[in-house]
Write an enzyme that holds these catalytic residues in place. Structure first.
Site, mmCIF file in Angstrom:
data_model
loop_
_atom_site.group_PDB
_atom_site.id
_atom_site.type_symbol
_atom_site.label_atom_id
_atom_site.label_comp_id
_atom_site.label_asym_id
_atom_site.label_seq_id
_atom_site.Cartn_x
_atom_site.Cartn_y
_atom_site.Cartn_z
ATOM 1 N N LYS A 42 30.877 38.984 45.491
ATOM 2 C CA LYS A 42 30.607 37.761 46.247
ATOM 3 C C LYS A 42 31.804 37.437 47.115
ATOM 4 O O LYS A 42 32.919 37.820 46.723
ATOM 5 C CB LYS A 42 30.272 36.578 45.344
ATOM 6 N N TYR A 76 30.263 29.598 43.799
ATOM 7 C CA TYR A 76 29.826 29.446 42.401
ATOM 8 C C TYR A 76 29.120 28.098 42.211
ATOM 9 O O TYR A 76 28.174 27.999 41.434
ATOM 10 C CB TYR A 76 31.018 29.508 41.445
HETATM 11 P P1 NAD Z 1 42.565 41.999 45.706
HETATM 12 O O1 NAD Z 1 43.372 41.578 46.875
HETATM 13 O O2 NAD Z 1 43.213 41.976 44.379
HETATM 14 O O3 NAD Z 1 42.010 43.477 45.954
HETATM 15 C C1 NAD Z 1 41.513 43.891 47.199
HETATM 16 C C2 NAD Z 1 41.494 45.396 47.275
HETATM 17 O O4 NAD Z 1 41.062 45.787 48.579
HETATM 18 C C3 NAD Z 1 42.888 46.017 47.079
HETATM 19 O O5 NAD Z 1 42.762 47.171 46.297
HETATM 20 C C4 NAD Z 1 43.321 46.398 48.481
HETATM 21 O O6 NAD Z 1 44.174 47.524 48.526
HETATM 22 C C5 NAD Z 1 41.970 46.732 49.128
HETATM 23 N N1 NAD Z 1 42.000 46.609 50.589
HETATM 24 C C6 NAD Z 1 41.490 47.503 51.437
HETATM 25 N N2 NAD Z 1 41.667 47.121 52.705
HETATM 26 C C7 NAD Z 1 42.329 45.954 52.665
HETATM 27 C C8 NAD Z 1 42.821 45.079 53.671
HETATM 28 N N3 NAD Z 1 42.639 45.320 54.963
HETATM 29 N N4 NAD Z 1 43.474 43.977 53.273
HETATM 30 C C9 NAD Z 1 43.631 43.685 51.959
HETATM 31 N N5 NAD Z 1 43.179 44.484 50.964
HETATM 32 C C10 NAD Z 1 42.546 45.615 51.317
HETATM 33 O O7 NAD Z 1 41.247 41.127 45.707
HETATM 34 P P2 NAD Z 1 40.254 40.833 44.501
HETATM 35 O O8 NAD Z 1 40.633 39.549 43.888
HETATM 36 O O9 NAD Z 1 40.145 42.021 43.632
HETATM 37 O O10 NAD Z 1 38.875 40.564 45.298
HETATM 38 C C11 NAD Z 1 38.080 41.628 45.782
HETATM 39 C C12 NAD Z 1 36.640 41.142 45.919
HETATM 40 O O11 NAD Z 1 36.161 40.764 44.636
HETATM 41 C C13 NAD Z 1 36.472 39.909 46.809
HETATM 42 O O12 NAD Z 1 35.286 39.998 47.537
HETATM 43 C C14 NAD Z 1 36.393 38.758 45.814
HETATM 44 O O13 NAD Z 1 35.638 37.656 46.297
HETATM 45 C C15 NAD Z 1 35.700 39.421 44.651
HETATM 46 N N6 NAD Z 1 36.030 38.805 43.350
HETATM 47 C C16 NAD Z 1 35.019 38.473 42.520
HETATM 48 C C17 NAD Z 1 35.284 37.891 41.301
HETATM 49 C C18 NAD Z 1 34.157 37.529 40.358
HETATM 50 O O14 NAD Z 1 34.398 36.852 39.363
HETATM 51 N N7 NAD Z 1 32.947 37.992 40.616
HETATM 52 C C19 NAD Z 1 36.599 37.622 40.922
HETATM 53 C C20 NAD Z 1 37.624 38.002 41.794
HETATM 54 C C21 NAD Z 1 37.329 38.595 43.006
#
Ligand code: NAD
Length: 368
Positions: free
Chosen positions: A139, A224
């Site tokens: 999401k 959410y």
């Molecule tokens: P994060 O920043 O920790 O991870 C992002 C990943 O994308 C990293 O591995 C990064 O290297 C990669 N990436 C590739 N291209 C990138 C760019 N141009 N800039 C930045 N990062 C890049 O983020 P996250 O918290 O893991 O979130 C990722 C996704 O998951 C989002 O869409 C977020 O909304 C979703 N999420 C969902 C939940 C849930 O409970 N369902 C919880 C957290 C995050």
């Protein structure tokens, strides 16, 4: 925008030697948590190995009944090495963002799970669908409802299932609230209130860059509350009114800091919400004719609990992500649409689009 790196793990390992593997691995965990292929499980490839994939989804795949971690897609070779060691992944199931489309011939991968910054969801969902893989995307599903429609169309054309990572729709106490909307043990619902906020750190992160996130807390966590108002009432909103305000114009120069909005449902039912990157809140409150329900925390990975009427809703020790992925596999096997399908994500983005339109119009009522 894409964190490209076309060096394969094999090339990377060849080029720099095993020393780097050891150094890299020490910051993660050195024990192998193999999720070896099992004939009765479907293989999932995680795309984007950031915080959520690393700390929630991959561990969930070690306890899931129907799915296991079968592959990874990453722009960072060092991460590929660490993950391969930790999860006993063969090089043949490790991809980067450039060679990802080769996954089409990988029989070990049944499902691709997109866990990238929001602006990259659409591209990777469509590429996964074209490769004939079922897809889960995190999401918010896309940046706009139009993007979501394109993602749904691509999956339908490819004949693959699409789901959104709405883990809470499998959490037992959340299901109690959902059930109350159908069975009305406390009578009809007459009000819903929900807030989800946290104080965001690093000002340079992608969540604060509109081109990567699509927006601020409404896209990230406000969604959410939108979900909750829908499953709490079992109704779809007909209109919204929304306003935003900022206290830090530098940090929140491209996205909103705080949004307050109201959703209007058929029959004169209203819900009120706040989401912010500068507050702390995590609550769902529902008023029924003969009582009320409250979950706090309502949206965390664990300890979701509270009460409904006189009944305590004690937290359940479940792995929400494992339940969510297991359910998706069951849907694929039974050729059944997931309760958190692309259409569910699309509906939320229609509401988000209306919220942004209302903000741009000074809080005027905007129909969904
Ligand atoms: P994060 O920043 O920790 O991870 C992002 C990943 O994308 C990293 O591995 C990064 O290297 C990669 N990436 C590739 N291209 C990138 C760019 N141009 N800039 C930045 N990062 C890049 O983020 P996250 O918290 O893991 O979130 C990722 C996704 O998951 C989002 O869409 C977020 O909304 C979703 N999420 C969902 C939940 C849930 O409970 N369902 C919880 C957290 C995050």
């Amino acid at each position: 925008m894409i964190n490209n790196n076309s060096t394969s793990r094999r090339d990377f390992v060849k080029g720099v030697g095993a020393g780097v593997l050891t150094i890299g691995a020490s910051s993660f965990a050195t024990s192998v948590m193999a999720t070896k292929a099992k004939p009765d499980k479907l293989g999932i490839a995680l795309v984007g190995l950031g915080n959520y994939a690393t700390n929630q989804l991959a561990p969930a795949l070690t306890v899931a009944d129907n799915a296991y971690l079968a592959g990874i897609v990453t722009g960072t070779p060092a991460k590929a090495n660490i993950w391969a060691d930790k999860y006993a992944l063969d090089d043949s199931h490790i991809y980067n963002y450039d060679n990802f489309d080769k996954i089409i011939t990988d029989k070990g991968i049944d499902i691709v799970y997109v866990v990238l910054p929001n602006s990259m969801h659409k591209e990777f969902v469509i590429r996964a669908a074209k490769a004939g893989k079922h897809v889960i995307t995190e999401k918010p599903m896309g940046l706009t409802a139009v993007e979501c429609e394109e993602m749904i169309a691509a999956c339908e054309k490819a004949g693959v299932q699409l789901s959104v990572g709405y883990r809470l729709q499998f959490e037992p106490n959340t299901l109690e609230i959902e059930k109350a909307a159908k069975e009305l043990p406390l009578g009809p619902i007459n009000y819903v209130r929900s807030e989800f906020s946290f104080t965001i750190g690093n000002p340079k992160q992608w969540r604060l860059k509109k081109e990567l996130s699509g927006g601020g807390p409404i896209m990230d966590i406000g969604i959410y509350c939108i979900q909750a108002a829908r499953y709490t009432t079992g109704l779809e909103p007909i209109a919204v009114r929304a306003v935003e305000y900022k206290t830090d114009y530098e940090k929140f120069s491209s996205v909103e800091e705080t949004v307050m909005w109201q959703m209007e449902f058929p029959g004169g039912l209203y819900s009120n919400h706040t989401t912010s990157y500068s507050m702390k809140a995590n609550e769902l409150f529902v008023s029924y004719q003969k009582g009320n329900a409250r979950l706090e925390p309502a949206y965390s990975y664990a300890n979701v609990g509270g009460h409904i009427g006189e009944r305590q809703l004690m937290p359940h020790q479940v792995n929400q992500q494992a339940l969510q992925m297991d359910n998706f596999v069951e849907c694929i096997r039974q050729n059944k649409t997931s309760k958190v399908s692309g259409k569910e994500g699309l509906q939320d983005m229609k509401i988000v689009d209306a919220i942004y339109k209302s903000i741009a119009n000074g809080g005027k009522r905007v129909e969904v």
